[in-house]
Design a protein around this motif. Structure first.
Motif, PDB file in Angstrom:
ATOM      1  N   GLY A   1     -36.240   3.062  11.057  1.00 52.24           N
ATOM      2  CA  GLY A   1     -37.686   3.636  11.473  1.00 52.24           C
ATOM      3  C   GLY A   1     -38.522   2.711  11.229  1.00 52.24           C
ATOM      4  N   ILE A   2     -40.063   2.965  11.291  1.00 55.29           N
ATOM      5  CA  ILE A   2     -40.994   1.888  11.270  1.00 55.29           C
ATOM      6  C   ILE A   2     -40.934   1.032  10.100  1.00 55.29           C
ATOM      7  N   LEU A   3     -40.998   1.944   8.809  1.00 52.49           N
ATOM      8  CA  LEU A   3     -41.066   1.001   7.649  1.00 52.49           C
ATOM      9  C   LEU A   3     -39.864   0.200   7.203  1.00 52.49           C
ATOM     10  N   GLY A   4     -38.844   0.951   7.519  1.00 50.21           N
ATOM     11  CA  GLY A   4     -37.494   0.108   7.408  1.00 50.21           C
ATOM     12  C   GLY A   4     -37.738  -1.442   8.321  1.00 50.21           C
ATOM     13  N   THR A   5     -38.086  -1.324   9.404  1.00 50.73           N
ATOM     14  CA  THR A   5     -38.295  -2.385  10.263  1.00 50.73           C
ATOM     15  C   THR A   5     -39.157  -3.492   9.640  1.00 50.73           C
ATOM     16  N   LEU A   6     -40.074  -3.057   9.463  1.00 53.09           N
ATOM     17  CA  LEU A   6     -41.178  -3.743   8.711  1.00 53.09           C
ATOM     18  C   LEU A   6     -40.447  -4.559   7.336  1.00 53.09           C
ATOM     19  N   GLN A   7     -40.032  -3.767   6.629  1.00 48.11           N
ATOM     20  CA  GLN A   7     -39.507  -4.246   5.352  1.00 48.11           C
ATOM     21  C   GLN A   7     -38.095  -5.332   5.766  1.00 48.11           C
ATOM     22  N   LEU A   8     -37.410  -5.113   6.800  1.00 49.76           N
ATOM     23  CA  LEU A   8     -36.532  -6.121   7.365  1.00 49.76           C
ATOM     24  C   LEU A   8     -37.159  -7.245   7.747  1.00 49.76           C
ATOM     25  N   ALA A   9     -38.176  -7.291   8.715  1.00 57.25           N
ATOM     26  CA  ALA A   9     -38.888  -8.213   9.189  1.00 57.25           C
ATOM     27  C   ALA A   9     -39.754  -9.139   7.983  1.00 57.25           C
ATOM     28  N   ALA A  10     -40.238  -8.516   6.825  1.00 55.79           N
ATOM     29  CA  ALA A  10     -40.642  -9.160   5.830  1.00 55.79           C
ATOM     30  C   ALA A  10     -39.393 -10.010   4.801  1.00 55.79           C
ATOM     31  N   THR A  11     -38.311  -9.311   4.828  1.00 58.93           N
ATOM     32  CA  THR A  11     -37.363 -10.238   4.307  1.00 58.93           C
ATOM     33  C   THR A  11     -36.812 -11.379   5.102  1.00 58.93           C
ATOM     34  N   VAL A  12     -36.712 -11.212   6.339  1.00 59.71           N
ATOM     35  CA  VAL A  12     -36.119 -12.275   7.223  1.00 59.71           C
ATOM     36  C   VAL A  12     -37.288 -13.609   6.977  1.00 59.71           C
ATOM     37  N   ILE A  13     -38.461 -13.051   7.071  1.00 57.26           N
ATOM     38  CA  ILE A  13     -39.660 -14.068   6.874  1.00 57.26           C
ATOM     39  C   ILE A  13     -39.230 -14.872   5.611  1.00 57.26           C
ATOM     40  N   PHE A  14     -38.881 -14.302   4.681  1.00 55.72           N
ATOM     41  CA  PHE A  14     -38.652 -15.334   3.375  1.00 55.72           C
ATOM     42  C   PHE A  14     -37.338 -15.757   3.352  1.00 55.72           C
ATOM     43  N   ALA A  15     -36.375 -15.242   3.993  1.00 55.26           N
ATOM     44  CA  ALA A  15     -35.106 -15.670   3.754  1.00 55.26           C
ATOM     45  C   ALA A  15     -34.960 -16.793   5.149  1.00 55.26           C
TER      46      ALA A  15
ATOM     47  N   VAL B   1     -27.528 -20.918   1.946  1.00 50.67           N
ATOM     48  CA  VAL B   1     -27.060 -20.066   2.984  1.00 50.67           C
ATOM     49  C   VAL B   1     -26.582 -18.753   2.847  1.00 50.67           C
ATOM     50  N   VAL B   2     -25.815 -18.778   1.655  1.00 48.53           N
ATOM     51  CA  VAL B   2     -25.286 -17.269   1.230  1.00 48.53           C
ATOM     52  C   VAL B   2     -26.373 -16.794   0.587  1.00 48.53           C
ATOM     53  N   ILE B   3     -27.340 -17.179  -0.087  1.00 49.30           N
ATOM     54  CA  ILE B   3     -28.562 -16.498  -0.845  1.00 49.30           C
ATOM     55  C   ILE B   3     -29.342 -15.985   0.353  1.00 49.30           C
ATOM     56  N   ALA B   4     -29.752 -16.674   1.600  1.00 45.90           N
ATOM     57  CA  ALA B   4     -30.437 -16.291   2.769  1.00 45.90           C
ATOM     58  C   ALA B   4     -29.583 -15.097   3.245  1.00 45.90           C
ATOM     59  N   VAL B   5     -28.411 -15.031   3.412  1.00 47.39           N
ATOM     60  CA  VAL B   5     -27.744 -13.916   4.103  1.00 47.39           C
ATOM     61  C   VAL B   5     -27.563 -12.786   3.175  1.00 47.39           C
ATOM     62  N   GLY B   6     -27.515 -12.954   1.943  1.00 48.35           N
ATOM     63  CA  GLY B   6     -27.575 -11.897   0.925  1.00 48.35           C
ATOM     64  C   GLY B   6     -28.950 -11.285   0.745  1.00 48.35           C
ATOM     65  N   MET B   7     -30.084 -12.019   0.972  1.00 43.54           N
ATOM     66  CA  MET B   7     -31.357 -11.527   0.847  1.00 43.54           C
ATOM     67  C   MET B   7     -31.760 -10.444   2.124  1.00 43.54           C
ATOM     68  N   VAL B   8     -30.785 -10.734   3.261  1.00 41.76           N
ATOM     69  CA  VAL B   8     -31.183  -9.781   4.363  1.00 41.76           C
ATOM     70  C   VAL B   8     -30.347  -8.737   4.319  1.00 41.76           C
ATOM     71  N   VAL B   9     -28.857  -8.926   3.961  1.00 40.74           N
ATOM     72  CA  VAL B   9     -27.950  -7.884   3.969  1.00 40.74           C
ATOM     73  C   VAL B   9     -27.737  -6.999   2.885  1.00 40.74           C
ATOM     74  N   LEU B  10     -27.958  -7.350   1.676  1.00 38.44           N
ATOM     75  CA  LEU B  10     -27.819  -6.586   0.558  1.00 38.44           C
ATOM     76  C   LEU B  10     -28.945  -5.602   0.576  1.00 38.44           C
ATOM     77  N   PRO B  11     -30.068  -5.402   0.691  1.00 40.48           N
ATOM     78  CA  PRO B  11     -31.039  -4.502   0.554  1.00 40.48           C
ATOM     79  C   PRO B  11     -30.431  -3.212   1.673  1.00 40.48           C
ATOM     80  N   GLN B  12     -29.771  -3.598   2.864  1.00 38.09           N
ATOM     81  CA  GLN B  12     -29.417  -2.519   3.686  1.00 38.09           C
ATOM     82  C   GLN B  12     -28.240  -1.708   3.185  1.00 38.09           C
TER      83      GLN B  12
END
Length: 81
Positions: free
Chosen positions: A4-18, A41-52
């Motif tokens: 959805g739109i909000l989920g996509t925006l949240q994922l984009a914001a997370t990727v910007i920080f990761a 690298v593990v922290i960066a991957v966790g930042m993106v994957v875990l919230p999903q």
């Protein structure tokens, strides 16, 4: 997995920080510092994957509403026209 739109925006914001954390980790790995680079690298991957995949307290009302609506509204059968 439809976000959805909000989920996509949240994922984009997370990727910007990761992304900077991942770049830092990759640069440390390239420099030979395997422990620090690997951890970054593990922290960066966790930042993106875990919230999903984790359910947070803010997700609970939405999941409860999906169950209630799913139980109250039945989709029509494809055979019935």
């Amino acid at each position: 997995m439809g976000l959805g739109i909000l989920g996509t925006l949240q994922l984009a914001a997370t990727v910007i920080f990761a992304a900077p954390v991942a770049v830092f980790g990759l640069s440390k790995l390239a420099a030979g510092e395997t422990f620090l680079g690997g951890v970054a690298v593990v922290i960066a991957v966790g930042m993106v994957v875990l919230p999903q995949y984790l359910t947070t307290p803010s997700d609970l009302p939405g999941k409860a509403a999906e169950r209630v609506v799913g139980a109250a509204v039945k989709e029509p059968d494809e055979d019935e026209n």
